[in-house]
Design a protein around this motif. Structure first.
Motif, short mmCIF file in Angstrom:
data_model
loop_
_atom_site.label_atom_id
_atom_site.label_comp_id
_atom_site.label_asym_id
_atom_site.label_seq_id
_atom_site.Cartn_x
_atom_site.Cartn_y
_atom_site.Cartn_z
N HIS A 189 -43.17 4.69 50.23
CA HIS A 189 -42.74 6.03 49.86
C HIS A 189 -42.65 6.13 48.34
O HIS A 189 -42.12 5.23 47.69
N HIS A 190 -43.16 7.21 47.78
CA HIS A 190 -43.21 7.32 46.31
C HIS A 190 -41.83 7.47 45.69
O HIS A 190 -41.67 7.25 44.48
N ALA A 191 -40.81 7.82 46.49
CA ALA A 191 -39.47 8.02 45.95
C ALA A 191 -38.44 7.17 46.70
O ALA A 191 -37.32 7.61 46.91
N ASP A 192 -38.83 5.96 47.07
CA ASP A 192 -37.91 5.14 47.86
C ASP A 192 -36.95 4.32 46.99
O ASP A 192 -36.06 3.65 47.50
N GLY A 193 -37.14 4.35 45.68
CA GLY A 193 -36.20 3.67 44.79
C GLY A 193 -36.43 2.19 44.63
O GLY A 193 -35.67 1.53 43.92
N ARG A 194 -37.46 1.63 45.26
CA ARG A 194 -37.72 0.20 45.12
C ARG A 194 -38.56 -0.05 43.86
O ARG A 194 -39.31 0.81 43.41
N VAL A 195 -38.44 -1.26 43.32
CA VAL A 195 -38.98 -1.49 41.98
C VAL A 195 -40.49 -1.30 41.90
O VAL A 195 -40.99 -0.74 40.92
N VAL A 196 -41.25 -1.77 42.89
CA VAL A 196 -42.71 -1.67 42.79
C VAL A 196 -43.14 -0.21 42.76
O VAL A 196 -43.89 0.22 41.87
N SER A 197 -42.66 0.58 43.72
CA SER A 197 -43.05 1.99 43.74
C SER A 197 -42.49 2.74 42.55
O SER A 197 -43.18 3.57 41.93
N ASN A 198 -41.23 2.47 42.17
CA ASN A 198 -40.64 3.11 41.00
C ASN A 198 -41.47 2.88 39.75
O ASN A 198 -41.81 3.81 39.01
N PHE A 199 -41.79 1.60 39.50
CA PHE A 199 -42.49 1.25 38.27
C PHE A 199 -43.88 1.87 38.24
O PHE A 199 -44.33 2.38 37.20
N ILE A 200 -44.59 1.81 39.36
CA ILE A 200 -45.95 2.35 39.39
C ILE A 200 -45.95 3.86 39.18
O ILE A 200 -46.74 4.40 38.39
N VAL A 201 -45.06 4.56 39.88
CA VAL A 201 -44.99 6.02 39.75
C VAL A 201 -44.61 6.41 38.32
O VAL A 201 -45.20 7.33 37.73
N GLN A 202 -43.64 5.71 37.74
CA GLN A 202 -43.25 6.01 36.36
C GLN A 202 -44.39 5.73 35.38
O GLN A 202 -44.66 6.52 34.47
N ALA A 203 -45.08 4.59 35.58
CA ALA A 203 -46.17 4.24 34.67
C ALA A 203 -47.32 5.23 34.78
O ALA A 203 -47.89 5.66 33.76
N LEU A 204 -47.68 5.63 35.98
CA LEU A 204 -48.79 6.58 36.16
C LEU A 204 -48.43 7.95 35.60
O LEU A 204 -49.32 8.70 35.17
N GLY A 205 -47.14 8.27 35.60
CA GLY A 205 -46.71 9.56 35.06
C GLY A 205 -46.43 9.52 33.57
O GLY A 205 -46.02 10.55 32.99
N GLY A 206 -46.61 8.36 32.94
CA GLY A 206 -46.36 8.24 31.51
C GLY A 206 -44.89 8.28 31.15
O GLY A 206 -44.53 8.52 30.00
N GLU A 207 -44.02 8.03 32.16
CA GLU A 207 -42.59 8.03 31.91
C GLU A 207 -42.12 6.63 31.52
O GLU A 207 -42.79 5.63 31.83
N ASP A 208 -40.95 6.56 30.89
CA ASP A 208 -40.37 5.25 30.61
C ASP A 208 -40.03 4.56 31.93
O ASP A 208 -39.59 5.20 32.89
N ILE A 209 -40.24 3.25 31.97
CA ILE A 209 -39.91 2.47 33.16
C ILE A 209 -38.43 2.06 33.08
O ILE A 209 -37.99 1.52 32.07
N THR A 210 -37.71 2.33 34.16
CA THR A 210 -36.27 2.09 34.19
C THR A 210 -35.97 0.72 34.77
O THR A 210 -36.32 0.43 35.92
N LEU A 211 -35.31 -0.12 33.98
CA LEU A 211 -34.82 -1.41 34.45
C LEU A 211 -33.31 -1.36 34.53
O LEU A 211 -32.65 -0.83 33.63
#
Length: 325
Positions: free
Chosen positions: A187-209
């Protein structure tokens, strides 16, 4: 219970419209089985199974496993439960019910039918572990009253029920403790690190750690996990588990973020936020048991798996953009 006329196995997969469940169904159908997919679509989605529309050996039933289910099947795979913190903390009472009532209902069905049943347990039963890597003999370090407890303790109770049904009713059980798994159909909004990081990176957003980024995880590609599940189900009846299924390769969360930025060609920066309560500092499976009893270990490298997952999310986000345009 032997069914008349039809020699093909009829297999029930609860949570079958979810990320892992839908991949498992693909494999089961590819093996020639009939599959009944049961899902209430709380976190699962019809998108994950829409490619099976028109497949004569596939059937979908919208149903919540917290209520009894009366069907005739030869095997059961019980995967029904929200699995990401965002989703399982949304309605924690219902999450606990999905694990506990769901286990009771599916075990009752397996008992009535005399059939084999698989339980998708989780590495979360180890909590914030003091043993590293985690073996199946480790009892865990779990907070029973924290914000993650609905999932952690729900899955622990489900394991208890499975082994009590084994001892009291001789139900043929198989229990796997699943570690972090990723791949297409997350799920693109499931809050897990792999999906979070990929969606943020593809959207040009900062990656949240969260935290310092030094906490570690292991990442298993979904195809490898499904192979492990199927191999466990085929073991002799004396083998019950629990068996760890995951990739023993260990990465810090920061290393994962850097990999995703590199693989996507993104210009995203990295920002840090406070670590959530009870978030485990280390998580890595000892898969000695899986190697010994099933000759199983992951074969897909993290870079290879991430590339496939990035491609999936690129297509998904493009489709979502077109729909919203």
């Amino acid at each position: 219970m032997t069914r008349l006329y039809d020699t093909r196995k009829r297999v029930l997969v609860t949570g079958g419209a979810g990320f892992i469940g839908s991949h498992l169904i693909d494999r089961l159908l590819g093996m020639g089985n009939e599959v009944l997919c049961v899902d209430n679509l709380f976190t699962g989605t019809k998108r994950n199974i829409e490619h099976l529309h028109g497949e004569p050996r596939f059937e979908f039933m919208r149903h919540d496993v917290t209520f009894p289910l009366y069907v005739e099947v030869d095997e059961i795979y019980n995967l029904a439960c929200p699995a990401s913190p965002v989703h399982y903390q949304h309605d924690p009472v219902q999450t606990t019910k999905a694990s506990v009532h769901g286990a009771i209902n599916m075990l009752g069905l397996a008992k009535r039918l005399g059939c084999k049943i698989f339980q998708a347990s989780t590495s979360e039963v180890y909590g914030d572990p003091v043993m590293h890597p985690q073996t199946e003999e480790y009892w865990g370090n779990v907070n029973p009253i924290g914000p993650r407890s609905c999932y952690d303790e729900g899955k622990r109770c489900a394991e208890t029920l499975f082994f009590d049904y084994r001892r009291e009713h001789e139900v043929n059980i198989k229990v796997a403790r699943i570690f972090n798994t990723y791949g297409p159909r997350m799920h693109h909004a499931d809050g897990r690190v792999v999906s979070n990081f990929i969606v943020q990176a593809l959207g040009g957003e900062d990656i949240t750690l969260f935290g310092t980024g030094d906490q570690t995880r292991s990442f298993c590609y979904v195809d490898d996990l499904v192979e492990g599940i199927l191999r466990l189900m085929e073991t002799e009846s004396t083998i019950t588990g629990p068996v760890n299924l995951g990739n023993p390769g260990e990465y810090t969360i920061r290393e994962l973020a850097e990999k995703v930025v590199r693989l996507t060609g993104s210009s995203s920066g990295i920002v840090y936020r406070d670590l959530p309560e009870d978030d485990p500092k280390q998580r890595c499976p000892d898969i000695t048991m899986a190697r010994e009893i099933m000759a199983w270990e992951p074969g897909v490298t993290v870079d290879e798996g991430l590339n496939r997952t990035v491609t999936y999310f690129q297509n998904l986000l493009s489709e979502m953009t077109l729909v919203s345009a």
